[in-house]
Design a protein around this motif. Structure first.
Motif, PDB file in Angstrom:
ATOM      1  N   LEU A 102     -15.699  -4.203   2.985  1.00 54.05           N
ATOM      2  CA  LEU A 102     -15.122  -3.362   1.928  1.00 54.05           C
ATOM      3  C   LEU A 102     -14.157  -2.330   2.510  1.00 54.05           C
ATOM      4  N   ARG A 103     -14.472  -1.818   3.702  1.00 56.41           N
ATOM      5  CA  ARG A 103     -13.583  -0.858   4.361  1.00 56.41           C
ATOM      6  C   ARG A 103     -12.231  -1.490   4.652  1.00 56.41           C
ATOM      7  N   LEU A 104     -12.242  -2.761   5.046  1.00 57.56           N
ATOM      8  CA  LEU A 104     -10.986  -3.455   5.321  1.00 57.56           C
ATOM      9  C   LEU A 104     -10.101  -3.523   4.084  1.00 57.56           C
ATOM     10  N   SER A 105     -10.711  -3.741   2.931  1.00 54.68           N
ATOM     11  CA  SER A 105      -9.905  -3.821   1.705  1.00 54.68           C
ATOM     12  C   SER A 105      -9.208  -2.502   1.419  1.00 54.68           C
ATOM     13  N   LYS A 106      -9.865  -1.400   1.730  1.00 57.45           N
ATOM     14  CA  LYS A 106      -9.248  -0.090   1.506  1.00 57.45           C
ATOM     15  C   LYS A 106      -8.132   0.173   2.512  1.00 57.45           C
ATOM     16  N   LEU A 107      -8.344  -0.262   3.745  1.00 60.07           N
ATOM     17  CA  LEU A 107      -7.319  -0.058   4.767  1.00 60.07           C
ATOM     18  C   LEU A 107      -6.076  -0.899   4.512  1.00 60.07           C
ATOM     19  N   LEU A 108      -6.266  -2.137   4.033  1.00 65.34           N
ATOM     20  CA  LEU A 108      -5.150  -3.064   3.866  1.00 65.34           C
ATOM     21  C   LEU A 108      -4.545  -3.031   2.470  1.00 65.34           C
ATOM     22  N   ASP A 109      -5.224  -2.379   1.533  1.00 68.73           N
ATOM     23  CA  ASP A 109      -4.697  -2.241   0.174  1.00 68.73           C
ATOM     24  C   ASP A 109      -4.962  -0.824  -0.327  1.00 68.73           C
ATOM     25  N   PRO A 110      -4.381   0.175   0.367  1.00 73.83           N
ATOM     26  CA  PRO A 110      -4.686   1.570   0.026  1.00 73.83           C
ATOM     27  C   PRO A 110      -4.242   1.965  -1.377  1.00 73.83           C
ATOM     28  N   ASN A 111      -3.214   1.299  -1.901  1.00 77.38           N
ATOM     29  CA  ASN A 111      -2.709   1.633  -3.238  1.00 77.38           C
ATOM     30  C   ASN A 111      -3.310   0.770  -4.342  1.00 77.38           C
ATOM     31  N   GLU A 112      -4.268  -0.075  -3.962  1.00 74.99           N
ATOM     32  CA  GLU A 112      -4.989  -0.917  -4.915  1.00 74.99           C
ATOM     33  C   GLU A 112      -4.038  -1.771  -5.762  1.00 74.99           C
ATOM     34  N   THR A 113      -3.152  -2.481  -5.057  1.00 78.38           N
ATOM     35  CA  THR A 113      -2.202  -3.370  -5.733  1.00 78.38           C
ATOM     36  C   THR A 113      -2.782  -4.771  -5.956  1.00 78.38           C
ATOM     37  N   GLY A 114      -3.884  -5.069  -5.291  1.00 76.71           N
ATOM     38  CA  GLY A 114      -4.451  -6.404  -5.375  1.00 76.71           C
ATOM     39  C   GLY A 114      -3.929  -7.349  -4.306  1.00 76.71           C
ATOM     40  N   LEU A 115      -3.045  -6.845  -3.428  1.00 79.18           N
ATOM     41  CA  LEU A 115      -2.533  -7.638  -2.309  1.00 79.18           C
ATOM     42  C   LEU A 115      -2.806  -6.886  -1.014  1.00 79.18           C
ATOM     43  N   LEU A 116      -3.396  -7.591  -0.048  1.00 76.30           N
ATOM     44  CA  LEU A 116      -3.717  -7.001   1.244  1.00 76.30           C
ATOM     45  C   LEU A 116      -2.514  -7.146   2.173  1.00 76.30           C
ATOM     46  N   GLN A 117      -2.022  -6.031   2.670  1.00 72.68           N
ATOM     47  CA  GLN A 117      -0.820  -6.063   3.510  1.00 72.68           C
ATOM     48  C   GLN A 117      -1.207  -5.819   4.959  1.00 72.68           C
ATOM     49  N   TRP A 118      -0.959  -6.842   5.808  1.00 74.40           N
ATOM     50  CA  TRP A 118      -1.274  -6.681   7.215  1.00 74.40           C
ATOM     51  C   TRP A 118      -0.204  -5.835   7.889  1.00 74.40           C
ATOM     52  N   PRO A 119      -0.591  -4.716   8.531  1.00 77.78           N
ATOM     53  CA  PRO A 119       0.409  -3.819   9.127  1.00 77.78           C
ATOM     54  C   PRO A 119       1.098  -4.440  10.329  1.00 77.78           C
ATOM     55  N   SER A 120       2.390  -4.305  10.382  1.00 80.82           N
ATOM     56  CA  SER A 120       3.180  -4.782  11.515  1.00 80.82           C
ATOM     57  C   SER A 120       4.539  -4.117  11.436  1.00 80.82           C
ATOM     58  N   SER A 121       5.414  -4.493  12.348  1.00 79.81           N
ATOM     59  CA  SER A 121       6.762  -3.908  12.321  1.00 79.81           C
ATOM     60  C   SER A 121       7.518  -4.346  11.069  1.00 79.81           C
ATOM     61  N   THR A 122       7.176  -5.505  10.546  1.00 75.14           N
ATOM     62  CA  THR A 122       7.766  -5.990   9.288  1.00 75.14           C
ATOM     63  C   THR A 122       6.636  -6.402   8.350  1.00 75.14           C
ATOM     64  N   PRO A 123       6.002  -5.442   7.675  1.00 75.59           N
ATOM     65  CA  PRO A 123       4.822  -5.737   6.844  1.00 75.59           C
ATOM     66  C   PRO A 123       5.111  -6.796   5.786  1.00 75.59           C
ATOM     67  N   GLN A 124       4.176  -7.713   5.638  1.00 78.48           N
ATOM     68  CA  GLN A 124       4.304  -8.773   4.646  1.00 78.48           C
ATOM     69  C   GLN A 124       2.964  -8.992   3.957  1.00 78.48           C
ATOM     70  N   GLU A 158     -12.426 -10.867  -7.539  1.00 75.74           N
ATOM     71  CA  GLU A 158     -11.755 -11.335  -8.757  1.00 75.74           C
ATOM     72  C   GLU A 158     -10.314 -10.841  -8.821  1.00 75.74           C
ATOM     73  N   ILE A 159     -10.107  -9.595  -8.416  1.00 76.90           N
ATOM     74  CA  ILE A 159      -8.751  -9.030  -8.416  1.00 76.90           C
ATOM     75  C   ILE A 159      -7.859  -9.767  -7.424  1.00 76.90           C
ATOM     76  N   TYR A 160      -8.373 -10.001  -6.210  1.00 77.57           N
ATOM     77  CA  TYR A 160      -7.568 -10.639  -5.170  1.00 77.57           C
ATOM     78  C   TYR A 160      -7.260 -12.097  -5.500  1.00 77.57           C
ATOM     79  N   VAL A 161      -8.207 -12.793  -6.101  1.00 82.11           N
ATOM     80  CA  VAL A 161      -7.936 -14.161  -6.528  1.00 82.11           C
ATOM     81  C   VAL A 161      -6.821 -14.172  -7.564  1.00 82.11           C
ATOM     82  N   TYR A 162      -6.927 -13.288  -8.554  1.00 84.31           N
ATOM     83  CA  TYR A 162      -5.919 -13.261  -9.620  1.00 84.31           C
ATOM     84  C   TYR A 162      -4.545 -12.886  -9.067  1.00 84.31           C
ATOM     85  N   GLU A 163      -4.471 -11.838  -8.252  1.00 87.25           N
ATOM     86  CA  GLU A 163      -3.173 -11.357  -7.764  1.00 87.25           C
ATOM     87  C   GLU A 163      -2.539 -12.346  -6.785  1.00 87.25           C
ATOM     88  N   THR A 164      -3.345 -13.036  -5.995  1.00 84.41           N
ATOM     89  CA  THR A 164      -2.784 -14.069  -5.108  1.00 84.41           C
ATOM     90  C   THR A 164      -2.119 -15.146  -5.939  1.00 84.41           C
TER      91      THR A 164
END
Length: 284
Positions: A102-124, A158-164
């Protein structure tokens, strides 16, 4: 390390699995494309769990103890699901796994958009990141979690399945895409669709669309005599498992035939030896 023989009579040694794990640990940084790392981690983790469960449990415990509120690795997204069956009788450890997930979901989706963004020089946004989190959630939910954790995991899943499905599906190519897309080849990576299907993100109709596109363009169906490296790797094995899960048995058999016709019977590195073992076990 002693040279290990391959083939039906070969015995996969724990040292070989750990050699692949060592290679993966070296890739555990944000400069690697996450989809490739996840496919490898899932395959390596599956065979690690089956062949050396005590060693795998020790690794997971070490990972949990080393995590801080802001630290994470690509492996964290799959370890919870792989470890859950081993820790199923230990409520406190299962709770730790779930909390970390659950902590990972907060770190990778801090704005609760439903998409997990892996941090990098060019985030995708990677379909594979979504799928890895969802797959681990499915395994966690098979065990007794604290009610508050279970509710959070179910809701986020459920959110991540739908948003993906809603944001990363590209209808014109019948594939899950990376956003923003840099090149056409990134759209068509094997891992994106394999992992999405393993996480049960597409419904049956959409999965059929994916298979239809694969039959028109992918090497196992269009270049049967030519060995294409990406179709002999971890993502191809996960696609094989996904096709079986969707009861696409003929396509799964065709993929298996292609791979087995081209896999070396004397693999020369740890990853190849472990994959050979997975394919051997899946076809026997």
């Amino acid at each position: 390390m002693e040279k290990e023989s391959a083939g039906k009579a070969g015995i996969l040694k724990q040292e070989t699995i750990l050699a692949w794990i060592d290679e993966l640990i070296q890739k555990n940084n944000t400069s690697e494309p996450p989809s490739l790392v996840f496919a490898e981690w899932i395959c390596a983790g599956r065979i690690w769990v089956s062949k050396a469960p005590d060693n795998f449990k020790a690794f997971c415990l070490k990972q949990l103890s080393q995590r801080t509120e802001t630290s994470f690795n690509p492996s964290d997204l799959v370890l919870a699901g792989l470890a859950a069956p081993l820790f199923g009788e230990d409520f406190s450890l299962l709770e730790q796994l779930s909390n970390n997930h659950l902590r990972l979901s907060k770190l990778l989706d801090p704005n609760e958009t439903g998409l997990l963004q892996w941090p990098s020089s060019t985030p995708q946004y990677w379909p594979a990141v979504q799928a890895a989190w969802i797959s681990s959630s499915d395994q966690l939910l098979k065990h007794k979690l604290p009610p508050s954790q279970m509710e959070q995991v179910i809701q986020l899943k459920e959110i991540y399945v739908y948003e993906t499905d809603h944001q990363l599906w590209q209808k014109s190519k019948n594939t899950y895409q990376v956003l923003p897309t840099a090149t056409a080849t990134e759209i068509l990576t094997v891992a994106n669709n394999a992992l999405a299907m393993l996480a049960w993100i597409p419904d049956q109709d959409r999965a059929e669309d994916i298979l239809s596109s694969l039959r028109k363009s992918a090497a196992p169906w269009q270049n049967k005599e030519q060995a294409i490296n990406e179709w002999l790797g971890p993502a191809a094995y996960l696609l094989f498992e996904a096709l079986k899960a969707y009861e696409m048995t003929q396509a799964a058999q065709e993929l298996s035939n292609y791979v087995n016709n081209h896999l070396s019977t004397t693999p020369d590195n740890a990853m190849q030896k472990c994959l050979y073992q997975l394919w051997e076990e899946s076809t026997n």
